[in-house]
Design an enzyme around this catalytic site. Sequence first.
Site, PDB file in Angstrom:
ATOM      1  N   ARG A 153       4.025 -13.979   7.719  1.00 48.29           N
ATOM      2  CA  ARG A 153       4.287 -14.487   6.370  1.00 48.29           C
ATOM      3  C   ARG A 153       5.783 -14.542   6.084  1.00 48.29           C
ATOM      4  O   ARG A 153       6.304 -15.542   5.598  1.00 48.29           O
ATOM      5  CB  ARG A 153       3.573 -13.581   5.357  1.00 48.29           C
ATOM      6  CG  ARG A 153       3.799 -13.949   3.904  1.00 48.29           C
ATOM      7  CD  ARG A 153       3.028 -13.015   2.995  1.00 48.29           C
ATOM      8  NE  ARG A 153       1.598 -13.252   3.083  1.00 48.29           N
ATOM      9  CZ  ARG A 153       0.933 -14.145   2.350  1.00 48.29           C
ATOM     10  NH1 ARG A 153       1.590 -14.891   1.482  1.00 48.29           N
ATOM     11  NH2 ARG A 153      -0.359 -14.298   2.485  1.00 48.29           N
ATOM     12  N   ILE A 187      -7.492 -13.211  15.693  1.00 46.95           N
ATOM     13  CA  ILE A 187      -6.564 -12.184  16.160  1.00 46.95           C
ATOM     14  C   ILE A 187      -6.675 -10.925  15.305  1.00 46.95           C
ATOM     15  O   ILE A 187      -6.686  -9.801  15.816  1.00 46.95           O
ATOM     16  CB  ILE A 187      -5.121 -12.726  16.146  1.00 46.95           C
ATOM     17  CG1 ILE A 187      -4.962 -13.840  17.189  1.00 46.95           C
ATOM     18  CG2 ILE A 187      -4.113 -11.612  16.402  1.00 46.95           C
ATOM     19  CD1 ILE A 187      -3.616 -14.541  17.153  1.00 46.95           C
ATOM     20  N   ARG A 188      -6.764 -11.093  13.997  1.00 42.16           N
ATOM     21  CA  ARG A 188      -6.840  -9.935  13.092  1.00 42.16           C
ATOM     22  C   ARG A 188      -8.082  -9.089  13.326  1.00 42.16           C
ATOM     23  O   ARG A 188      -8.067  -7.881  13.097  1.00 42.16           O
ATOM     24  CB  ARG A 188      -6.865 -10.410  11.634  1.00 42.16           C
ATOM     25  CG  ARG A 188      -5.551 -10.883  11.115  1.00 42.16           C
ATOM     26  CD  ARG A 188      -5.645 -11.512   9.744  1.00 42.16           C
ATOM     27  NE  ARG A 188      -6.793 -11.159   8.938  1.00 42.16           N
ATOM     28  CZ  ARG A 188      -6.740 -10.833   7.656  1.00 42.16           C
ATOM     29  NH1 ARG A 188      -5.567 -10.778   7.052  1.00 42.16           N
ATOM     30  NH2 ARG A 188      -7.818 -10.571   6.968  1.00 42.16           N
ATOM     31  N   ILE A 234       0.224  -6.295  10.694  1.00 44.68           N
ATOM     32  CA  ILE A 234       0.146  -7.009  11.963  1.00 44.68           C
ATOM     33  C   ILE A 234       1.410  -7.808  12.220  1.00 44.68           C
ATOM     34  O   ILE A 234       1.747  -8.129  13.362  1.00 44.68           O
ATOM     35  CB  ILE A 234      -1.108  -7.920  11.981  1.00 44.68           C
ATOM     36  CG1 ILE A 234      -1.494  -8.276  13.413  1.00 44.68           C
ATOM     37  CG2 ILE A 234      -0.894  -9.158  11.119  1.00 44.68           C
ATOM     38  CD1 ILE A 234      -2.849  -8.942  13.531  1.00 44.68           C
ATOM     39  N   ASP A 235       2.157  -8.129  11.145  1.00 48.09           N
ATOM     40  CA  ASP A 235       3.360  -8.955  11.271  1.00 48.09           C
ATOM     41  C   ASP A 235       4.566  -8.191  11.806  1.00 48.09           C
ATOM     42  O   ASP A 235       5.602  -8.795  12.075  1.00 48.09           O
ATOM     43  CB  ASP A 235       3.741  -9.558   9.917  1.00 48.09           C
ATOM     44  CG  ASP A 235       2.725 -10.560   9.417  1.00 48.09           C
ATOM     45  OD1 ASP A 235       1.882 -11.000  10.225  1.00 48.09           O
ATOM     46  OD2 ASP A 235       2.759 -10.905   8.225  1.00 48.09           O
ATOM     47  N   THR A 273       0.831  -1.207   0.000  1.00 45.56           N
ATOM     48  CA  THR A 273       0.000   0.000   0.000  1.00 45.56           C
ATOM     49  C   THR A 273       0.862   1.252   0.000  1.00 45.56           C
ATOM     50  O   THR A 273       0.558   2.229  -0.697  1.00 45.56           O
ATOM     51  CB  THR A 273      -0.922   0.010   1.229  1.00 45.56           C
ATOM     52  OG1 THR A 273      -1.762  -1.147   1.203  1.00 45.56           O
ATOM     53  CG2 THR A 273      -1.778   1.260   1.276  1.00 45.56           C
ATOM     54  N   TYR A 321      -7.549 -15.459  12.045  1.00 42.10           N
ATOM     55  CA  TYR A 321      -8.580 -14.456  11.770  1.00 42.10           C
ATOM     56  C   TYR A 321      -9.224 -13.922  13.044  1.00 42.10           C
ATOM     57  O   TYR A 321      -9.729 -12.794  13.059  1.00 42.10           O
ATOM     58  CB  TYR A 321      -9.622 -15.030  10.808  1.00 42.10           C
ATOM     59  CG  TYR A 321      -9.066 -15.235   9.422  1.00 42.10           C
ATOM     60  CD1 TYR A 321      -8.868 -14.157   8.570  1.00 42.10           C
ATOM     61  CD2 TYR A 321      -8.673 -16.497   8.977  1.00 42.10           C
ATOM     62  CE1 TYR A 321      -8.324 -14.320   7.306  1.00 42.10           C
ATOM     63  CE2 TYR A 321      -8.129 -16.678   7.716  1.00 42.10           C
ATOM     64  CZ  TYR A 321      -7.957 -15.583   6.886  1.00 42.10           C
ATOM     65  OH  TYR A 321      -7.396 -15.753   5.640  1.00 42.10           O
TER      66      TYR A 321
END
Length: 528
Positions: free
Chosen positions: A314, A427-428, A268-269, A241, A425
């Site tokens: 990731r 956690i996200r 988030i990573d 982004t 998902y």
Amino acid sequence: MDLSISSPFRGAFPAPTSTFILNPKSRCSHSLNFFKHQNSYSKNPFFSRQKIPIRAQVSDPAVDDGFVIDDVPHLTDFLPDLQSYPNPLQNSQAYAIVKQTFVRPEDVVAQKIVVQKDSSRGVHFRRAGPREKVYFKSEEVRACIVTCGGLCPGINTVIREIVCGLNYMYGVDDILGIQGGYRGFYSKNTSTLTPKVVNDIHKRGGTFLLTSRGGHDTQKIVDNIQDRGINQVYIIGGDGTQRGASRIYEEVEKRGLKVAVAGIPKTIDNDIAVIDKSFGFDTAVEEAQRAINAAHVEVESVENGIGIVKLMGRYSGFIAMFATLASRDVDCCLIPESPFYLEGKGGLFEFIEERLKENGHIVIVAAEGAGQEYLAQSMQGIDEKDASGNRLLLDVGLWLTQNIKDHFTKERKMAINMKYIDPTYMIRAIPSNASDNIYCTLLAQSAVHGAMAGYTGFTVGPVNSRHAYIPISNVTETQNTVKLTDRMWARLLASTNQPSFLNCDESTGGKVCKDTIDLINNMKITSI
């Protein structure tokens, strides 16, 4: 360019002998324009956008302390006649008690704070915060906010605080929400954002503005910005982004538009480079504890219990590493940066069997990107990417579960109880915790101050605990990854007592061999 002792800039330098060098990567080359808008803040600017050193001439001109400013663009770089105005904050009741309302033009933030006596002073970034002069009248501002990419705790807090910061601090009333990511600029309607509209959104997970991956079309986006009369763009998203934000800034500059483009890095990573950490990370680590605790309760309640928890990560294993360190119930942590193997001496199977004999159970935390090369060798790899260009990963959690089950039940003839938990998902999707809420507020307000002060093509974030304005290219060129040669990974290994899965040299007391260290230091985890 040498400044003699009689120079009007004398006294503005922080050290008797200083060399100021613009980072070659910086796109800012209009030094005269820089001094022009800098002079509106202070009579003694002390650094330049120039690509050549500026040296204060003293008795020993050979001394060079290597002071480098990695500066961000400013609207006056391509709009030199832009008018400035007094900052409305000077009349703010909230700031009336503040000892120093405005950030001084010479305030910078050092990228490295651990230095040696004779080392270079290194790279510095412009400190974030309100400036004495702004380049937008409050009534003329039309701002927009867009969120792109995956979900992360804290997005709604950032949206809320941008809106409230613009309105409460600068009196801006015209704020638009772009719905559905980048493609929302040209394919969806916008919504009007006010403090009342966004008042409670920080209590929810997800993004109030909706999101999507891909859809970036620079020409269409900038056409829409121009057609709608938008002059401040706030872009919330990860490295992909932010690369899009950089292209928007470049097109805006090319067209000569008075549009400030500000990026707020989101992942988030925690894999954004330069900044200390990304928002939502603390919340993710905290929520991951719930999954780890559940796995631990399950496996210690049965005979030969093996629990596997798959967490996000990731290309970077920060969530898995910090969650493991925080939990103390984890026996082994697998991350993308550290190769591992299953069979043979020092392998994962051997370690699992040892722990089962010692404790009767074991908990393994695996980041989603761990062991992808290993998986590809034993499974049919899928060379596909998502809309953001990220390679689709094989499921390391299910693969580990199946391989461990097959090894112990078929080869070792052991009865085991497997428990697999994937809370990704969950956690996200949660709202940010108190720590991240405060952090998101600081990020949003820093972005607002920067845009109002005329800076553009920048992103914000803490560098050594001080918020700074950073060129977007700095956070998109590389990814932040766990350094296996740093002490934090050593702390984890000491906590779990797991094998390092690296070759050791017995002649050096079990130290990892030099070739392996060189391989680790040179290893690059790419997104393609």
